[in-house]
Design a protein around this motif. Sequence first.
Motif, PDB file in Angstrom:
ATOM      1  N   LYS A 236      -2.029   4.213  -1.630  1.00 31.00           N
ATOM      2  CA  LYS A 236      -1.054   3.877  -0.574  1.00 31.00           C
ATOM      3  C   LYS A 236       0.259   4.629  -0.823  1.00 31.00           C
ATOM      4  CE  LYS A 236       1.556   1.255   2.278  1.00 31.00           C
ATOM      5  NZ  LYS A 236       1.495   1.424   3.765  1.00 31.00           N
TER       6      LYS A 236
ATOM      7  N   GLU B 196       1.163   7.416   1.806  1.00 33.76           N
ATOM      8  CA  GLU B 196       2.085   6.903   2.845  1.00 33.76           C
ATOM      9  C   GLU B 196       3.476   6.580   2.306  1.00 33.76           C
ATOM     10  OE1 GLU B 196      -0.106   3.622   4.575  1.00 33.76           O
ATOM     11  OE2 GLU B 196      -1.407   4.975   5.738  1.00 33.76           O
TER      12      GLU B 196
ATOM     13  N   GLU C 250      -1.863   1.808   5.740  1.00 32.73           N
ATOM     14  CA  GLU C 250      -1.421   1.248   7.024  1.00 32.73           C
ATOM     15  C   GLU C 250      -2.076   1.981   8.206  1.00 32.73           C
ATOM     16  OE1 GLU C 250       2.818   0.928   7.146  1.00 32.73           O
ATOM     17  OE2 GLU C 250       2.865   0.737   9.339  1.00 32.73           O
ATOM     18  N   HIS C 251      -2.345   3.251   8.029  1.00 32.17           N
ATOM     19  CA  HIS C 251      -2.815   4.064   9.163  1.00 32.17           C
ATOM     20  C   HIS C 251      -4.284   4.467   9.029  1.00 32.17           C
ATOM     21  CE1 HIS C 251       1.369   4.237  10.417  1.00 32.17           C
ATOM     22  NE2 HIS C 251       1.685   4.565   9.174  1.00 32.17           N
TER      23      HIS C 251
END
Length: 256
Positions: free
Chosen positions: A207, A211, A242-243
Motif C-alpha cells: 500500500k 499509493e 484503495e484503487h
Amino acid sequence: MKVVICNSNVEAAYIAADMVTAQIESKPNTVLGLATGSSPLALYEELVNRYRRGDISFACTTMFLLDEYVGLPVDHPQSFKTFIRRVFTDQIDVKAKAVYVPEGNALDDQEACRKYEVSIVEAEGIDLQILGIGSNGHIGFNEPSSSLASRTRLITLTEQTQRDNAPYFDHRNDMPTQALTQGIGTILDARSIILVAFGLKKRDVVKSAVEGPVTAMMPASSLQLHPNVTILIDEAAASELEHSEYYRSAFGGVTS
Ligand code: GLP
C-alpha cells in the motif's frame, strides 16, 4: 506503475516468466537483476522448468544479484551467492562467470562496491530487475532512510530485517548485521522492473509503495519514479490498496 493482482504467487510467476522470456527473446544477451528471499522462488522455479523444456536459454545472459551479506563464508548455505545458485543459476545454462554477486568478504568494501557498479556499467546496465520487498519496505537491502539516489554500498541492517532473515540461520547470532546492496539509484537505472509480493504481511508496505508518498522512509516508494515497473501481487498483498478495482480494470489480473 502497472499493478497486476494475481490469484496466487504461481500465477504471478507465470506472468513474470513470460516477461523474462519475452525480454530474452528480444535480446538474447539480456542483463537480468536477481532478488533473493522467498517471493521470487516460484518465478525461478518456473524459469528453470522452461529451460528444462527447452523453451528458453540463458546462455548469453548476464545476471547481477541485488545484495550480499557481509562476513559470511562465501560457501555459507545462507550467503546469497549460494542461495541463488541453489534455487536458480546452477540449474540453467547461464555461464557461472556471468553471474555477479557483491563481494561480501572483500577486504575493502568501498572498492568492492565501486567495482560492482563498474561491472553493471560494463554490462551496459540491467534490462530487467526482479525485486521483492522487505517487511519495512526495503528493496535489496536499502533500509528506510536510504537516499533515493544511493549507489552500491555497505549498509547496516535494521533490527526488523535481522529478525525477518534470522530464521534462515541455525543460530540468531549467525545472522549478519551488515550487507552490500545495490543502491536505490542503481536499481532505478534498470530499464524495467518487476516487483513480486505476496501474503497479508506485505499488504501495508505494498500500500505504501504503490499509493503512498515517495519518501526515503519507504524505499520501495521510489519505484513510483521509474517509467517501467510491474507490480505482481496476490489478493492478500493487495488487500490494503484503495484503487484495486482500477488496477484490475486497467492492468488485468483477478476480476472481483
Ligand atoms: C531480503 C532481501 C530482499 C528481499 C526481502 C524480502 O531482505 N535482501 O531482496 O526482497 O528479503 O524477502 P521475502 O521475499 O522472503 O519476503
